[in-house]
Motif scaffolding. Structure first.
Motif, short mmCIF file in Angstrom:
data_model
loop_
_atom_site.label_atom_id
_atom_site.label_comp_id
_atom_site.label_asym_id
_atom_site.label_seq_id
_atom_site.Cartn_x
_atom_site.Cartn_y
_atom_site.Cartn_z
N ARG A 67 0.83 -1.22 0.00
CA ARG A 67 0.00 0.00 0.00
C ARG A 67 0.86 1.26 0.00
NH1 ARG A 67 -3.45 -0.79 5.13
NH2 ARG A 67 -1.51 -1.72 5.82
N ARG A 141 1.16 -16.71 16.53
CA ARG A 141 -0.06 -17.47 16.31
C ARG A 141 -0.42 -17.49 14.83
NH1 ARG A 141 -3.59 -14.50 17.33
NH2 ARG A 141 -5.27 -15.98 17.14
N ARG A 142 -0.13 -16.39 14.16
CA ARG A 142 -0.62 -16.27 12.78
C ARG A 142 0.31 -15.37 11.99
NH1 ARG A 142 -6.63 -14.83 12.16
NH2 ARG A 142 -6.73 -16.94 12.94
N PRO A 145 -1.14 -14.85 5.22
CA PRO A 145 -1.16 -16.08 4.41
C PRO A 145 -0.37 -15.97 3.11
CG PRO A 145 -3.37 -15.46 5.11
CD PRO A 145 -2.47 -14.32 5.48
N TYR B 22 -3.89 5.05 9.48
CA TYR B 22 -2.65 4.45 8.96
C TYR B 22 -2.84 2.95 8.76
CZ TYR B 22 2.18 3.05 8.38
OH TYR B 22 3.33 2.50 7.88
N GLN B 23 -3.45 2.30 9.74
CA GLN B 23 -3.67 0.85 9.64
C GLN B 23 -4.54 0.49 8.44
OE1 GLN B 23 -4.09 -2.19 12.34
NE2 GLN B 23 -4.13 -0.91 14.16
N ARG B 25 -4.97 2.37 5.65
CA ARG B 25 -4.66 3.08 4.41
C ARG B 25 -4.81 2.12 3.23
NH1 ARG B 25 -0.17 1.19 6.61
NH2 ARG B 25 1.68 0.72 5.35
N PHE B 57 -11.80 -5.02 0.41
CA PHE B 57 -10.40 -4.85 -0.01
C PHE B 57 -9.85 -6.15 -0.60
CE2 PHE B 57 -5.81 -4.69 1.04
CZ PHE B 57 -5.47 -3.49 0.43
N TYR B 58 -10.35 -7.27 -0.11
CA TYR B 58 -9.83 -8.57 -0.54
C TYR B 58 -10.69 -9.22 -1.62
CZ TYR B 58 -6.92 -7.93 3.55
OH TYR B 58 -6.02 -7.41 4.46
N SER B 90 -7.73 -15.65 1.31
CA SER B 90 -8.17 -14.26 1.41
C SER B 90 -8.95 -14.03 2.70
CB SER B 90 -9.03 -13.88 0.20
OG SER B 90 -8.28 -13.96 -0.98
N ALA B 92 -8.51 -15.76 5.46
CA ALA B 92 -7.51 -15.78 6.53
C ALA B 92 -6.77 -14.44 6.59
CB ALA B 92 -6.53 -16.92 6.31
N GLU B 93 -6.46 -13.88 5.42
CA GLU B 93 -5.74 -12.61 5.39
C GLU B 93 -6.60 -11.47 5.95
OE1 GLU B 93 -4.06 -11.81 1.58
OE2 GLU B 93 -2.71 -10.27 2.35
N PHE B 96 -6.77 -11.78 9.65
CA PHE B 96 -5.52 -11.33 10.26
C PHE B 96 -5.54 -9.81 10.38
CE2 PHE B 96 -0.73 -10.74 9.83
CZ PHE B 96 -0.49 -11.08 11.16
N LYS B 97 -6.06 -9.15 9.35
CA LYS B 97 -6.15 -7.69 9.39
C LYS B 97 -7.10 -7.25 10.51
CE LYS B 97 -5.12 -3.73 8.35
NZ LYS B 97 -3.72 -3.29 8.43
N GLU B 99 -7.87 -8.97 13.17
CA GLU B 99 -7.17 -9.23 14.45
C GLU B 99 -6.24 -8.08 14.81
OE1 GLU B 99 -4.83 -12.77 14.13
OE2 GLU B 99 -6.15 -13.85 15.50
N GLU B 100 -5.47 -7.64 13.83
CA GLU B 100 -4.50 -6.57 14.08
C GLU B 100 -5.21 -5.27 14.44
OE1 GLU B 100 -0.44 -7.47 11.57
OE2 GLU B 100 -2.06 -6.52 10.45
N PRO B 105 -7.47 -11.84 19.29
CA PRO B 105 -7.07 -13.08 18.61
C PRO B 105 -8.28 -13.89 18.15
CG PRO B 105 -6.74 -13.29 20.97
CD PRO B 105 -7.21 -11.87 20.73
N ILE B 106 -8.21 -14.38 16.94
CA ILE B 106 -9.28 -15.22 16.39
C ILE B 106 -8.65 -16.55 15.99
CG2 ILE B 106 -11.07 -15.43 14.62
CD1 ILE B 106 -10.84 -12.35 14.26
#
Lengths: 425, 136
Positions: A67, A141-142, A145, B22-23, B25, B57-58, B90, B92-93, B96-97, B99-100, B105-106
């Motif tokens: 990005r 943990r992760r 991917p 920022y996270q 963007r 986004f995915y 996708s 999972a990705e 992860f986003k 989660e962040e 945590p998932i």
């Protein structure tokens, strides 16, 4: 054996990101270097080190988060592609798109099974580090991917075979600085043997500290801060190479396919050869045993003798040992003889050393030189090293019709590859 | 980190607006605006809108059917795999986003049970209200 033609070229390099920019640089001997601070982000608490590096203008791929990337021609990219790419991915796609455009290939034909894709990429150590940091932040943990497919050595072939819907051959080649020359050689075989009609070849490298700075540990990089003399292959004062990221692409095509599509080829790839030193994991054989044998095999398989070669784009990276070994091999093959008129230069004096993509870049420059009728000069060469005595090393670029051009590449482990390109007659 | 000026009552109240922007963007504006709303207050709609924007986004690009599903359906009822075409990586990705962003945590098993955006919203809501779920 099918005749193998070159019908497309693409560049995302320090000396230009379009064909005409590269041509202008070769004609005017304007290099693509800039002083850069490397390593400050890679190792916390350090200021990094300033080095002369290749500068691929218009791109900013210094982040490992897509990005943040700045990419010219960004319309060619979508998020689905970008989020799986390493930082050198945009270089690769830019170069490959140019080559496909130049060859006027209908993109819907790329997936018909008659087209293959060979790539060269060392992967992205910077990306691996980035993903490990994100995994650590999640308590291991992760992880993302797409971390693997955007960072390991096959990243370009994974991504681009998918992106272009390739159903023919796809493979990645890893032989350090001979990688993309191997890709071209084996792509030649695919067409010559009738397995594929078209082969896309693309190779790329990151411009990161993680990719370049480890060469400092081998004393292989120059610390010369002068952008005009840092890279000076065959010069007595040379003291290491200038590293560069970027990408280059070529399209190889069978004569029958080019004729069927009504395409005029740029040049012919007559043959190739490879041989190994069997000597040292990093250093070249002192007499250039492997590169000499690779050139011999290439010439023999192409039916051309050394006196017929107009120009050799040497591998010479501006390291003391490497240039000396190659010069010795060239001398042993007769290129320093009085009755030999072959010109020899290393375009790394302009481009820097593109590592795994160097072979593809220099092959593309060979084809460009044949098309434009020019022999690039040895940029940076002031005092010819005595080990090059008798070799014809032009300093200035000059116009000259070219019939036969050799391209040399040498990699770690003593891997050596040579191509022979010819004008279309 | 949150500052004294920031309302910290929402699930994203511990992050500044700048940190959230920022996270996220590059993500759709709807993801960012709803995440900013989640700084000050919790609402199921804001959470679903935020998840909707992140998942967008995915989205596989260039497929009009999936684009249409994004626009045409009730947000909560959108099925992530079937309606949006997100493959397992996708999903999972995107998780992860999430989660962040939410610092929650998932587990993989929990992701496997998520079918719709409403399911994802309920999973997150449950975790937000269970203190031990929040990552240290």
């Amino acid at each position: 054996m099918n005749q193998v033609l070159v019908t497309g070229l693409g560049f995302a390099t320090s000396i230009g990101t379009r064909y005409d920019e590269v041509l202008e640089s070769l004609r005017g001997l304007s290099n693509g270097f800039a002083r850069k601070q490397l390593g400050e982000d890679a190792v916390a608490g350090t200021a990094g080190v300033e080095l002369v590096c290749g500068d691929v203008k218009g791109f900013d791929l210094s982040s490992c988060d897509f990005r943040d990337w700045r990419i010219p021609d960004s319309h060619r990219f979508n998020t689905s592609l970008l989020r799986c790419l390493p930082p050198h991915g945009p270089y690769a796609v830019t170069a490959l798109e140019q080559a496909i455009d130049m060859a006027e290939i209908d993109r819907t034909d790329l997936g018909d099974g008659h087209c293959g894709l060979f790539c060269a990429s060392p992967g992205s150590p910077a990306m691996t580090r980035h993903y490990l940091n994100r995994m650590a932040a999640s308590g291991w943990r992760r992880g993302p991917p797409m971390g693997i497919v955007s960072s390991v050595a096959g990243t370009l072939n994974f991504n681009l075979a998918t992106h272009y819907g390739i159903t023919g051959a796809s493979c990645g080649f890893v032989s350090a600085c001979a990688s993309s020359s191997h890709a071209i050689g084996y792509a030649f075989d695919e067409i010559a043997l009738g397995r594929q009609d078209l082969m896309l070849i693309v190779a790329a490298e990151d411009s990161s500290a993680e990719s370049l700075l480890p060469f400092l540990g081998m004393n292989a990089l120059t610390l010369n801060p002068d952008t005009h003399s840092a890279s000076r292959p065959f010069d007595r004062q040379r003291d290491g190479f200038v590293g560069t990221g970027g990408a280059a692409a070529l399209i190889l095509e069978s004569a029958a396919s080019a004729q069927r599509r009504g395409r005029t080829p740029i040049a012919e790839l007559l043959g190739w050869g490879q041989a190994s030193d069997g000597y040292n994991v990093a250093a070249p054989h002192p007499q250039g045993k492997g590169i000499r044998r690779a050139m011999e095999i290439c010439l023999q398989s192409s039916g051309v003798n050394a006196r017929q070669v107009d120009w050799i784009n040497a591998h010479a990276t501006s390291t003391p040992a490497g240039d000396r070994a190659e010069a010795t091999a060239l001398t042993d093959l007769g290129f320093a003889d009085d009755d030999n008129n072959t010109s020899i230069s290393s375009t790394k004096g302009l481009t820097g050393h593109g590592l795994s993509y160097a072979g593809a870049l220099e092959a593309a420059i060979c084809v460009l030189a044949i098309k434009e009728g020019l022999i690039p000069g040895n940029a940076g060469l002031k005092q010819i090293d005595p080990c090059c005595a008798g070799l014809n090393l032009p300093v200035e670029t000059r116009a000259q019709p070219l019939n036969y051009v050799l391209n040399n590449s040498c990699g770690f482990g003593g891997a050596n590859v040579c191509h022979l390109f010819a004008a279309i007659t | 980190m949150a500052t004294a000026m920031q309302a910290a009552t929402g699930p994203l109240g511990n992050q500044s607006a700048e940190e959230i922007e920022y996270q996220l963007r590059g993500f759709p504006d709807s993801a960012i605006s709803s995440a900013l709303e989640l700084r000050s207050t919790f609402s199921t709609k804001a959470l679903e809108d935020c998840l909707h924007g992140i998942l967008r986004f995915y989205l596989p690009e260039g497929d009009q059917n999936f684009e249409c599903n994004f626009e045409c359906n009730d947000t909560g009822k959108i099925r992530i795999k079937e309606d949006l075409g997100l493959d397992s990586l996708s999903i999972a990705e995107s998780m992860f986003k999430i989660e962040e962003l939410f610092n929650i945590p998932i587990e993989y098993g929990e992701i496997a049970e998520v079918e719709t955006i409403a399911d994802a919203s309920r999973l997150l809501t449950t975790k937000m209200t269970t203190p031990e779920s929040v990552a240290g």
